[in-house]
Design a protein around this motif. Structure first.
Motif, mmCIF file in Angstrom:
data_model
loop_
_atom_site.group_PDB
_atom_site.id
_atom_site.type_symbol
_atom_site.label_atom_id
_atom_site.label_comp_id
_atom_site.label_asym_id
_atom_site.label_seq_id
_atom_site.Cartn_x
_atom_site.Cartn_y
_atom_site.Cartn_z
ATOM 1 N N VAL A 19 38.428 12.605 -27.048
ATOM 2 C CA VAL A 19 38.547 12.456 -25.586
ATOM 3 C C VAL A 19 37.172 12.330 -24.956
ATOM 4 C CG1 VAL A 19 39.177 13.674 -23.459
ATOM 5 C CG2 VAL A 19 40.787 13.587 -25.367
ATOM 6 N N ILE A 20 36.259 13.213 -25.345
ATOM 7 C CA ILE A 20 34.911 13.191 -24.764
ATOM 8 C C ILE A 20 34.199 11.884 -25.083
ATOM 9 C CG2 ILE A 20 32.641 14.304 -24.856
ATOM 10 C CD1 ILE A 20 34.177 16.935 -25.442
ATOM 11 N N GLU A 21 34.265 11.463 -26.349
ATOM 12 C CA GLU A 21 33.574 10.241 -26.758
ATOM 13 C C GLU A 21 34.177 9.008 -26.093
ATOM 14 O OE1 GLU A 21 33.830 10.346 -30.967
ATOM 15 O OE2 GLU A 21 32.516 12.079 -31.179
ATOM 16 N N THR A 22 35.508 8.967 -25.986
ATOM 17 C CA THR A 22 36.157 7.801 -25.387
ATOM 18 C C THR A 22 35.858 7.712 -23.893
ATOM 19 O OG1 THR A 22 37.940 7.953 -27.018
ATOM 20 C CG2 THR A 22 38.358 6.621 -25.060
ATOM 21 N N LEU A 23 35.895 8.828 -23.194
ATOM 22 C CA LEU A 23 35.571 8.812 -21.762
ATOM 23 C C LEU A 23 34.115 8.408 -21.540
ATOM 24 C CD1 LEU A 23 37.451 11.940 -20.356
ATOM 25 C CD2 LEU A 23 38.016 9.526 -20.030
ATOM 26 N N LYS A 24 33.239 8.832 -22.435
ATOM 27 C CA LYS A 24 31.834 8.438 -22.317
ATOM 28 C C LYS A 24 31.686 6.929 -22.422
ATOM 29 C CE LYS A 24 27.369 8.938 -22.173
ATOM 30 N NZ LYS A 24 26.714 9.259 -20.870
ATOM 31 N N ARG A 70 36.577 19.259 -18.883
ATOM 32 C CA ARG A 70 36.181 19.320 -17.470
ATOM 33 C C ARG A 70 34.856 18.582 -17.235
ATOM 34 N NH1 ARG A 70 32.211 22.713 -15.887
ATOM 35 N NH2 ARG A 70 31.887 22.865 -13.636
ATOM 36 N N LEU A 71 33.869 18.855 -18.083
ATOM 37 C CA LEU A 71 32.569 18.203 -17.920
ATOM 38 C C LEU A 71 32.670 16.700 -18.154
ATOM 39 C CD1 LEU A 71 30.308 20.844 -19.715
ATOM 40 C CD2 LEU A 71 30.444 20.384 -17.258
ATOM 41 N N ALA A 72 33.517 16.286 -19.105
ATOM 42 C CA ALA A 72 33.700 14.852 -19.360
ATOM 43 C C ALA A 72 34.323 14.161 -18.147
ATOM 44 C CB ALA A 72 34.570 14.647 -20.597
ATOM 45 N N LEU A 73 35.279 14.824 -17.493
ATOM 46 C CA LEU A 73 35.885 14.253 -16.287
ATOM 47 C C LEU A 73 34.856 14.102 -15.175
ATOM 48 C CD1 LEU A 73 39.317 16.151 -16.063
ATOM 49 C CD2 LEU A 73 38.800 13.965 -17.172
ATOM 50 N N LYS A 74 33.995 15.081 -15.021
ATOM 51 C CA LYS A 74 32.996 15.027 -13.962
ATOM 52 C C LYS A 74 31.977 13.919 -14.226
ATOM 53 C CE LYS A 74 31.605 18.756 -11.917
ATOM 54 N NZ LYS A 74 32.319 18.583 -10.640
ATOM 55 N N ARG A 75 31.600 13.733 -15.479
ATOM 56 C CA ARG A 75 30.682 12.635 -15.812
ATOM 57 C C ARG A 75 31.344 11.285 -15.558
ATOM 58 N NH1 ARG A 75 29.300 16.130 -20.252
ATOM 59 N NH2 ARG A 75 30.859 15.069 -21.546
ATOM 60 N N PHE A 76 32.614 11.181 -15.926
ATOM 61 C CA PHE A 76 33.351 9.935 -15.706
ATOM 62 C C PHE A 76 33.408 9.613 -14.218
ATOM 63 C CE2 PHE A 76 37.275 7.570 -14.933
ATOM 64 C CZ PHE A 76 37.221 6.577 -15.892
ATOM 65 N N GLU A 77 33.712 10.605 -13.411
ATOM 66 C CA GLU A 77 33.808 10.376 -11.964
ATOM 67 C C GLU A 77 32.439 10.084 -11.356
ATOM 68 O OE1 GLU A 77 37.017 11.881 -8.837
ATOM 69 O OE2 GLU A 77 35.891 13.487 -9.812
ATOM 70 N N SER A 113 44.318 7.082 -25.837
ATOM 71 C CA SER A 113 44.258 6.848 -27.278
ATOM 72 C C SER A 113 44.395 5.364 -27.611
ATOM 73 C CB SER A 113 45.343 7.657 -27.992
ATOM 74 O OG SER A 113 46.626 7.351 -27.467
ATOM 75 N N ALA A 114 45.234 4.644 -26.846
ATOM 76 C CA ALA A 114 45.382 3.203 -27.061
ATOM 77 C C ALA A 114 44.095 2.472 -26.677
ATOM 78 C CB ALA A 114 46.558 2.666 -26.256
ATOM 79 N N TYR A 115 43.467 2.910 -25.609
ATOM 80 C CA TYR A 115 42.189 2.314 -25.202
ATOM 81 C C TYR A 115 41.130 2.540 -26.271
ATOM 82 C CZ TYR A 115 37.637 1.948 -22.927
ATOM 83 O OH TYR A 115 36.325 1.641 -22.640
ATOM 84 N N ALA A 116 41.108 3.742 -26.842
ATOM 85 C CA ALA A 116 40.111 4.056 -27.866
ATOM 86 C C ALA A 116 40.255 3.125 -29.061
ATOM 87 C CB ALA A 116 40.251 5.514 -28.303
#
Length: 400
Positions: free
Chosen positions: A75-80, A109-116, A280-283
């Protein structure tokens, strides 16, 4: 007799075909099921946190069957990667109704904040939060989103943190059972349930220590994301449970709406041609991210620690195990590979075999002896043997 032998040969051949052919066929089908589809030009990602998450990706040839669960690291790597992908216009997060492991929740939580922070909106949607262990961690993830939605008629029950332990001593006494365990020190509490009828002072101290720490940190982070003082948010949460409408009035959430309404709102923001796809499909569709030059090796270690090797040829073998031969060999390989300049070892383990832990730690020493730093990133657990294998790293990083 000839007929009997012929029949037996046929039965034996059929059995071999079943034992070898069927698993092979299942693996082929699983591989086909994971083949990525082309990605649309505009997408809204959806991250479903309602299924149990592993810390690291499952190493099992049959993991492609059924509903594919996410791992914290994926999740973290894909959002990055999605932060810099122009096709990605936003993110919907579906929250579980129960608790999340605190370390995992904090990293997401931190991954969501970086994404936003990359300029892409995030909506968290809940169909209710119901008290179950570390439910505050789930609320913390929702609070990190730009908009926190809840289904009308649902309830917000984030009223604290609870842990239950079962003690068997009185049961054993009644039936004449005498448990025989070795206990190293008073804070090694794994066997206390078999030796005592209630918490020892050390056991109670240990439980309350980590519980208060986790509770304070999750409430503090959620308060910062909601723009409230921690004491104010804590009082409001502990004053519950609340129906969703009352939670909205208290500023604990942002909007009431069904999941479909939240999805439509995000798709409208993203543009008329945008499509909703699972993270997961996007990844799978986004492909691998290859680089060049010096390498930082990532070595993953999740689960109880045991000696030996993982047999991927056995699809029924437990996947979340740390096999000392495998991890130690990966460390020795990293020590000898001139292109690798450093190692990050991800550890999420409650412990296990002491000899297996020492074997892995010897691999850590070998990497450091080769002049390469070893940084341990801890997941939810770094206990007992899980800390042993990390104890001589150049640095250890853990969530609060």
């Amino acid at each position: 007799m000839k007929q009997f032998l012929t029949t037996m040969a046929g039965v034996f051949a059929g059995l071999i075909l079943f034992l070898v052919g069927v698993p092979f066929l299942l693996i082929v089908i699983a591989a086909g099921a994971t083949r990525p589809a082309p990605l649309p030009s505009d997408v809204v990602l959806q991250l479903d946190l309602r299924t149990a998450m592993t810390d690291q990706d499952v190493q099992n040839p049959l993991s492609g069957f059924g509903r594919r669960s996410n791992s914290v690291m994926s999740v973290i790597e894909t959002l990055k990667r999605a932060e810099d992908d122009r096709r990605v216009k936003g993110l919907i997060v579906r929250l579980p109704e129960t608790g999340m492991e605190p370390g995992a929740a904090d990293e997401i939580r931190l991954a969501l904040k970086r994404f936003e922070a990359s300029g892409k909106p995030v909506i968290a949607h809940s169909q209710g939060l119901y008290q179950a262990g570390v439910i505050t961690s789930t609320y913390m993830v929702g609070a990190a989103a730009g908009e926190f939605w809840m289904q009308p008629g649902a309830a917000l029950q984030v009223t604290g943190l609870a842990v239950e332990d079962v003690f068997f001593k009185r049961f054993f006494d009644k039936y004449g059972v005498e448990p025989d365990y070795e206990q190293r020190k008073e804070f090694k509490n794994a066997v206390n349930g078999y030796l005592h009828s209630d918490y020892t002072e050390a056991h109670r101290t240990a439980q309350l220590s980590w519980m208060n720490s986790v509770y304070a940190s999750t409430v503090g982070f959620a308060a910062a994301d909601r723009g409230l003082e921690p004491a104010v948010l804590r009082a409001r949460l502990e004053g519950g449970p609340y129906p969703a409408a009352r939670a909205l009035e208290l500023g604990l959430i942002d909007k009431l709406g069904q999941l479909h309404e939240a999805q439509e709102a995000m798709l409208e923001t993203a543009g008329e041609d945008a499509q909703l796809i699972e993270l997961s499909a996007y990844a799978r569709g986004a492909g691998s991210h290859a680089g060049s030059g010096p390498v930082v090796a990532l070595i993953e270690a999740e689960g109880p620690i045991t000696t030996g090797r993982n047999s991927l040829s056995n699809p029924l073998a437990p996947s979340a195990m740390i096999y000392s031969d495998d991890v130690a060999q990966a460390l020795y390989d990293a020590a000898e590979d001139d292109s690798i300049r450093a190692v990050v070892m991800r550890v999420n383990s409650p412990g296990g075999s002491d000899t297996a832990s020492e074997q892995i730690l010897a691999g850590v020493r070998a990497v450091k002896a080769a002049g390469k730093p070893v940084v341990v990133s801890m997941g939810t657990y770094g206990a007992s043997g899980g800390y042993w294998i990390a104890s001589e790293a150049s640095a250890i990083v853990a969530q609060p």
